[in-house]
Enzyme design. Structure first.
Site, PDB file in Angstrom:
ATOM      1  N   GLU A 127       0.851  -1.192   0.000  1.00 17.54           N
ATOM      2  CA  GLU A 127       0.000   0.000   0.000  1.00 17.54           C
ATOM      3  C   GLU A 127       0.887   1.243   0.000  1.00 17.54           C
ATOM      4  O   GLU A 127       2.037   1.182   0.443  1.00 17.54           O
ATOM      5  CB  GLU A 127      -0.892  -0.009   1.252  1.00 17.54           C
ATOM      6  CG  GLU A 127      -0.118   0.265   2.541  1.00 17.54           C
ATOM      7  CD  GLU A 127      -0.807  -0.249   3.801  1.00 17.54           C
ATOM      8  OE1 GLU A 127      -0.978  -1.476   3.928  1.00 17.54           O
ATOM      9  OE2 GLU A 127      -1.159   0.575   4.644  1.00 17.54           O
ATOM     10  N   LYS A 129       2.708   4.535   1.143  1.00 15.32           N
ATOM     11  CA  LYS A 129       3.091   5.050   2.450  1.00 15.32           C
ATOM     12  C   LYS A 129       2.788   6.543   2.463  1.00 15.32           C
ATOM     13  O   LYS A 129       3.464   7.340   1.813  1.00 15.32           O
ATOM     14  CB  LYS A 129       4.572   4.800   2.724  1.00 15.32           C
ATOM     15  CG  LYS A 129       4.997   5.299   4.087  1.00 15.32           C
ATOM     16  CD  LYS A 129       6.379   4.776   4.462  1.00 15.32           C
ATOM     17  CE  LYS A 129       6.724   5.157   5.888  1.00 15.32           C
ATOM     18  NZ  LYS A 129       6.856   6.602   6.082  1.00 15.32           N
ATOM     19  N   ASP A 131       2.609  10.298   3.508  1.00 13.07           N
ATOM     20  CA  ASP A 131       3.555  11.158   4.210  1.00 13.07           C
ATOM     21  C   ASP A 131       2.781  12.141   5.094  1.00 13.07           C
ATOM     22  O   ASP A 131       2.584  13.292   4.745  1.00 13.07           O
ATOM     23  CB  ASP A 131       4.417  11.903   3.183  1.00 13.07           C
ATOM     24  CG  ASP A 131       5.641  12.519   3.820  1.00 13.07           C
ATOM     25  OD1 ASP A 131       5.884  12.273   5.019  1.00 13.07           O
ATOM     26  OD2 ASP A 131       6.351  13.253   3.112  1.00 13.07           O
ATOM     27  N   TYR A 237      -4.901   2.259   8.419  1.00 17.37           N
ATOM     28  CA  TYR A 237      -4.066   1.171   7.888  1.00 17.37           C
ATOM     29  C   TYR A 237      -3.666   0.126   8.926  1.00 17.37           C
ATOM     30  O   TYR A 237      -2.971  -0.822   8.616  1.00 17.37           O
ATOM     31  CB  TYR A 237      -2.824   1.722   7.196  1.00 17.37           C
ATOM     32  CG  TYR A 237      -1.935   2.611   8.050  1.00 17.37           C
ATOM     33  CD1 TYR A 237      -1.251   2.091   9.141  1.00 17.37           C
ATOM     34  CD2 TYR A 237      -1.770   3.949   7.737  1.00 17.37           C
ATOM     35  CE1 TYR A 237      -0.439   2.900   9.920  1.00 17.37           C
ATOM     36  CE2 TYR A 237      -0.956   4.764   8.512  1.00 17.37           C
ATOM     37  CZ  TYR A 237      -0.297   4.225   9.594  1.00 17.37           C
ATOM     38  OH  TYR A 237       0.499   5.023  10.361  1.00 17.37           O
ATOM     39  N   LYS A 325      11.074   2.761   0.419  1.00 24.16           N
ATOM     40  CA  LYS A 325      11.079   4.205   0.215  1.00 24.16           C
ATOM     41  C   LYS A 325      11.400   4.558  -1.239  1.00 24.16           C
ATOM     42  O   LYS A 325      12.186   3.883  -1.890  1.00 24.16           O
ATOM     43  CB  LYS A 325      12.120   4.867   1.134  1.00 24.16           C
ATOM     44  CG  LYS A 325      11.915   4.621   2.615  1.00 24.16           C
ATOM     45  CD  LYS A 325      10.623   5.198   3.162  1.00 24.16           C
ATOM     46  CE  LYS A 325      10.739   6.652   3.550  1.00 24.16           C
ATOM     47  NZ  LYS A 325      11.550   6.938   4.713  1.00 24.16           N
ATOM     48  N   CYS A 430      39.569  21.081  19.134  1.00 25.58           N
ATOM     49  CA  CYS A 430      38.137  21.318  19.245  1.00 25.58           C
ATOM     50  C   CYS A 430      37.848  22.804  19.018  1.00 25.58           C
ATOM     51  O   CYS A 430      38.422  23.654  19.700  1.00 25.58           O
ATOM     52  CB  CYS A 430      37.636  20.894  20.621  1.00 25.58           C
ATOM     53  SG  CYS A 430      35.923  21.377  20.918  1.00 25.58           S
ATOM     54  N   CYS A 433      36.426  24.410  22.499  1.00 23.97           N
ATOM     55  CA  CYS A 433      37.171  24.568  23.748  1.00 23.97           C
ATOM     56  C   CYS A 433      38.669  24.532  23.552  1.00 23.97           C
ATOM     57  O   CYS A 433      39.423  24.734  24.502  1.00 23.97           O
ATOM     58  CB  CYS A 433      36.741  23.521  24.771  1.00 23.97           C
ATOM     59  SG  CYS A 433      37.314  21.857  24.393  1.00 23.97           S
ATOM     60  N   CYS A 448      36.617  15.520  20.595  1.00 21.80           N
ATOM     61  CA  CYS A 448      37.211  16.472  21.524  1.00 21.80           C
ATOM     62  C   CYS A 448      37.512  15.742  22.832  1.00 21.80           C
ATOM     63  O   CYS A 448      36.675  14.999  23.342  1.00 21.80           O
ATOM     64  CB  CYS A 448      36.214  17.605  21.766  1.00 21.80           C
ATOM     65  SG  CYS A 448      36.579  18.585  23.211  1.00 21.80           S
ATOM     66  N   CYS A 454      34.462  21.113  28.004  1.00 19.41           N
ATOM     67  CA  CYS A 454      34.093  21.621  26.679  1.00 19.41           C
ATOM     68  C   CYS A 454      32.653  22.119  26.736  1.00 19.41           C
ATOM     69  O   CYS A 454      31.734  21.352  27.007  1.00 19.41           O
ATOM     70  CB  CYS A 454      34.224  20.527  25.630  1.00 19.41           C
ATOM     71  SG  CYS A 454      33.660  21.058  24.001  1.00 19.41           S
TER      72      CYS A 454
HETATM   73  O1  D41 Z   1       0.908   5.116   5.118  1.00 20.20           O
HETATM   74  C1  D41 Z   1       1.652   5.085   6.080  1.00 20.20           C
HETATM   75  N1  D41 Z   1       2.353   6.147   6.440  1.00 20.20           N
HETATM   76  C2  D41 Z   1       1.775   3.836   6.897  1.00 20.20           C
HETATM   77  C3  D41 Z   1       2.496   3.859   8.077  1.00 20.20           C
HETATM   78  C4  D41 Z   1       1.171   2.621   6.511  1.00 20.20           C
HETATM   79  N2  D41 Z   1       0.457   2.545   5.370  1.00 20.20           N
HETATM   80  N3  D41 Z   1       1.282   1.513   7.281  1.00 20.20           N
HETATM   81  C5  D41 Z   1       1.989   1.534   8.451  1.00 20.20           C
HETATM   82  N4  D41 Z   1       2.062   0.410   9.192  1.00 20.20           N
HETATM   83  C6  D41 Z   1       2.730   0.409  10.325  1.00 20.20           C
HETATM   84  C7  D41 Z   1       2.791  -0.861  11.137  1.00 20.20           C
HETATM   85  C8  D41 Z   1       3.174  -2.019  10.269  1.00 20.20           C
HETATM   86  C9  D41 Z   1       3.806  -0.750  12.244  1.00 20.20           C
HETATM   87  C10 D41 Z   1       1.447  -1.113  11.735  1.00 20.20           C
HETATM   88  C11 D41 Z   1       2.623   2.724   8.883  1.00 20.20           C
HETATM   89  C12 D41 Z   1       3.320   2.654  10.101  1.00 20.20           C
HETATM   90  N5  D41 Z   1       3.355   1.489  10.806  1.00 20.20           N
HETATM   91  C13 D41 Z   1       4.049   3.760  10.699  1.00 20.20           C
HETATM   92  N6  D41 Z   1       3.979   5.009  10.369  1.00 20.20           N
HETATM   93  C14 D41 Z   1       4.822   5.723  11.143  1.00 20.20           C
HETATM   94  C15 D41 Z   1       5.423   4.895  12.007  1.00 20.20           C
HETATM   95  C16 D41 Z   1       4.938   3.646  11.743  1.00 20.20           C
END
Ligand code: D41
Length: 707
Positions: A127, A129, A131, A237, A325, A430, A433, A448, A454
């Protein structure tokens, strides 16, 4: 009223004195109208402008500020901010992968942990992610009762009133489990973000750098009226506490959440294998620009919830999920100057000051340069990076940012280098200091040697000490300790606990008279400090800021030594890195030689030990609780041998450890239990010789309640 449009900086004392009462009265009337009578009289923007002006005047003439000034009361919420909410089920974070190989490794790791046969399927969901920022919603009997931010995963902030203003979040559910915690992401669409920024600009208010900041800033408003006016959205989610399972798989659980009335991401897909996962990643990436909201990758999750449970998690990330990512965005800019920052442990960190450039919607003006080898174009093993190209002041560099992390330098353009540019010479003293900065064998970092003399190290240590995961003193953040340090009010952590004695009521110099402070805020701080005199052992160990000791190792040390005195005595006795106390320290699972030496060294005779003991004298350190003793195997030393048929070695070990057992590799007099599968050889014999109890895998599973 005096001239309310005159710049506060230009107000005379008499003018300020004349203007204040009117301003206060105006705000008080507005407050009552809104909170008590539920009928706002003035627009939010006008209210905010009045309040800003009052705060500015009070900052300029602190002695004119009234203790009960409206600036000390923020809307309906307490001035300190949001209430804290412990998460009954921890909000985990996500591991990251970047390349296709990283994803292949992730799938392979799960398969090997579970001991899946090559032909056995392992379905995963994929799915986008989002932001945004994560939020946990608690429903009881179908009614939304609480909304909390993620915070540090264990404790979040109570933002219930704000969450109630988000249209995507149902207030009531029908047919839901009695207790249901729904987790998801709060975000803002591109369109709404642009419109919000346009409105902000028109009002002369600050605009946001990106939708994520706008969403965060909007959700974390102390005044829910402001949140209500901001167009936030929510995708569900995941889930936390459940009185009843939603479904048997990830995918069907999400479908169930959708049926209950939540928005779930339409690009969530069930994938049969790695090939399908990567194909869906590519498909999502291709749509990224036209989705209408920011995403920064794709999240994969094992679909079978029974497998998720078996896979479990390590420290703070599940083994059954991974974020893939998107590649970071890049931009070219000029490196104006290299500056050296000195950190809490004395590390000299080079920072690139850049001509500001926009990377992925955010203006970047600094980037990390890691260490001297990185600048010289060498990696930690002496090999080339960037083809061996070094970095010099004045160079054109390519910078990138990935997520929230500090931007980095990816490349340098030699064709644009000034022929007169000299290689960068990394300082051996450093810059803060003047002490010698040395690099130890095998360390990439120059440090340092000034220790607590320091100023940079002292300040960074203090900032760490008061940080959220450490003492977390309300009203005492990085900015405040830095200012106190500069004026000689707080030189070391112990001084925080004498602040009231030295700068409280009746003292010649008083906190309440400092710029930005008043009677009420000063007393609040003293109270907040007093409250933290009682501190859990693990937090104290972490707060000391000893190199290599993070939150989880501090926890390990605390659960091993249980009490402060025992801990100090043991570290003192281990002083020469030999003997039973030293062996005992290294016997802790997760404590290695490097960490061990670092902790023991902090307790060697010297200024650091003295400072720690001075601090401890002000505290009431709370003993740690021994690990989960309700588990029948907690505290036992267990050895696995032979072939396990119901789970892999890795899973058996992780499960046993999660239940508080210690897993050893060989049988000795210290072994409590040998779990022997078919083919157990010499270990079974040795156990018999030593009179160690031997059981088979089924008996073990029965013992841990996992049949
Ligand atoms: O869409 C997201 N940002 C997203 C974040 C997502 N679709 N699924 C997520 N699933 C998890 C777990 C597997 C730990 C339940 C997450 C995140 N965690 C998450 N977002 C920020 C920290 C963790």
């Amino acid at each position: 009223m005096s001239d309310a449009h005159k710049d506060v900086e230009r107000l005379s004392r008499a003018e300020a004195e004349a203007e204040l009462p009117g301003l206060v009265a105006h705000l008080e009337t507005a407050n009552t109208a809104y909170h008590t009578d539920d009928a706002p009289e003035i627009a939010d923007a006008e209210y905010d402008a009045l309040k800003r002006r009052l705060a500015a005047i009070e900052a300029r003439f602190p002695d004119l500020a009234r203790a009960d000034s409206p600036t000390q009361q923020v809307g309906a919420a307490p001035a300190e901010g949001f209430g804290k909410v412990p998460h009954a089920v921890r909000m985990l974070s996500l591991g990251n992968g970047f390349s296709d190989e990283d994803i292949a490794d992730f799938v392979e790791r799960m398969r090997s942990y579970l001991g899946l046969a090559t032909e056995a399927p392992l379905l995963c969901t994929a799915e986008p992610k989002i932001d945004g920022l994560s939020l946990s919603l608690r429903y009881e009997n179908g009614v939304l009762v609480q909304a909390a931010t993620r915070g540090d995963g264990a404790v979040g902030e109570n933002v219930t009133e704000n969450a109630r203003t988000i249209a995507d979040i149902p207030q009531k559910l029908t047919g839901a489990p009695k207790v249901l915690e729904v987790r998801g992401e709060v975000y803002m669409s591109h369109e709404d973000f642009a419109a919000l920024n346009a409105r902000q600009a028109e009002k002369g208010d600050k605009t946001f750098a990106n939708p994520r900041n706008a969403a965060a800033g909007s959700l974390r408003q102390l005044d829910a009226r402001i949140t209500a006016a901001r167009p936030l959205r929510f995708f569900a989610y995941a889930w936390g506490v459940l009185s009843q399972p939603l479904a048997a798989t990830q995918f069907t659980s999400i479908e169930r959440l959708k049926a209950l009335g939540f928005q779930v991401n339409p690009l969530t897909k069930l994938c049969a294998d790695l090939t399908e996962m990567l194909a869906h990643y590519r498909a999502i990436e291709a749509q990224r620009a036209t989705l209408g909201y920011d995403i920064d990758g794709v999240v994969y999750k094992a679909n079978d919830l029974a497998l998720q449970a078996r896979l479990g998690f390590r420290s703070t990330t599940p083994r059954w999920a991974l974020a893939h990512k998107f590649p970071a965005e890049l931009a070219w800019t000029r490196l104006e100057k290299i500056e050296i920052q000195v950190g809490r442990t004395g590390a000299l960190s080079p920072v690139a000051r850049l001509t500001p450039v926009t990377v992925g919607g955010v203006v970047v003006s600094n980037a990390t340069l890691h260490n001297e080898d990185y600048i010289a174009g060498r990696d930690s093993k002496g090999g080339d990076i960037r083809g061996g190209k070094d970095i010099r002041e004045g160079d054109w560099v390519q910078v990138y940012r990935a997520g929230d992390v500090i931007p980095k330098v990816a490349d340098v353009d030699l064709s644009r280098r000034d022929p007169g540019a000299a290689p960068y010479v990394f300082p051996h003293l450093c810059p803060e200091c003047g002490s010698e900065a040395i690099r130890e064998e095998g360390d990439a970092v120059r440090r340092c040697t000034g220790g607590l003399i320091c100023p940079a190290q002292a300040v960074e240590k203090l900032k760490h000490f008061v940080s959220r995961a450490a003492f977390d003193i309300e009203g005492l953040g990085a900015k405040q300790v830095e200012a106190f340090y500069k004026d000689g009010w707080v030189q070391e952590p112990a001084d925080i606990f004498t602040l009231e004695n030295n700068f409280g009521p009746g003292c010649p110099r008083q906190l309440k008279n400092r710029e930005g402070w008043g009677e009420k805020s000063a007393q609040n701080l003293f109270d907040a400090i007093a409250e933290k005199r009682a501190i859990p052992l693990a937090k104290l160990i972490f707060a000391l800021g000893i190199r290599h000791v993070g939150e989880s190792s501090a926890q390990l040390l605390a659960t091993h030594y249980l009490g402060w005195d025992r801990f100090v005595d043991a570290m003192t006795a281990a002083g020469n890195f030999v003997g039973p106390e030293w062996e005992d320290l290294l016997s802790i699972d997760g404590v290695g030689e490097t960490l061990g030496r670092s902790v023991v060294s902090a307790f060697h005779d010297g200024p650091e030990r003295e400072a720690i003991l001075r601090l401890a004298a002000h505290l009431n350190v709370q003993d740690a609780t021994p690990p989960a003793s309700e588990s029948p195997v907690s505290g036992l030393t267990v050895v696995f041998t032979g072939t396990l048929e119901r789970m892999t070695r890795a899973e058996a070990k992780a499960r046993a450890e999660a239940l508080g057992a210690k897993v050893a590799g060989s049988v000795s007099a210290k072994t409590d239990l040998l779990v022997a599968g078919p083919g157990a050889g010499s270990k079974a014999k040795k156990a018999a010789d030593l009179g160690v109890k031997v059981i088979d895998e089924d008996a073990w599973l029965a013992m841990i309640g996992a049949t």
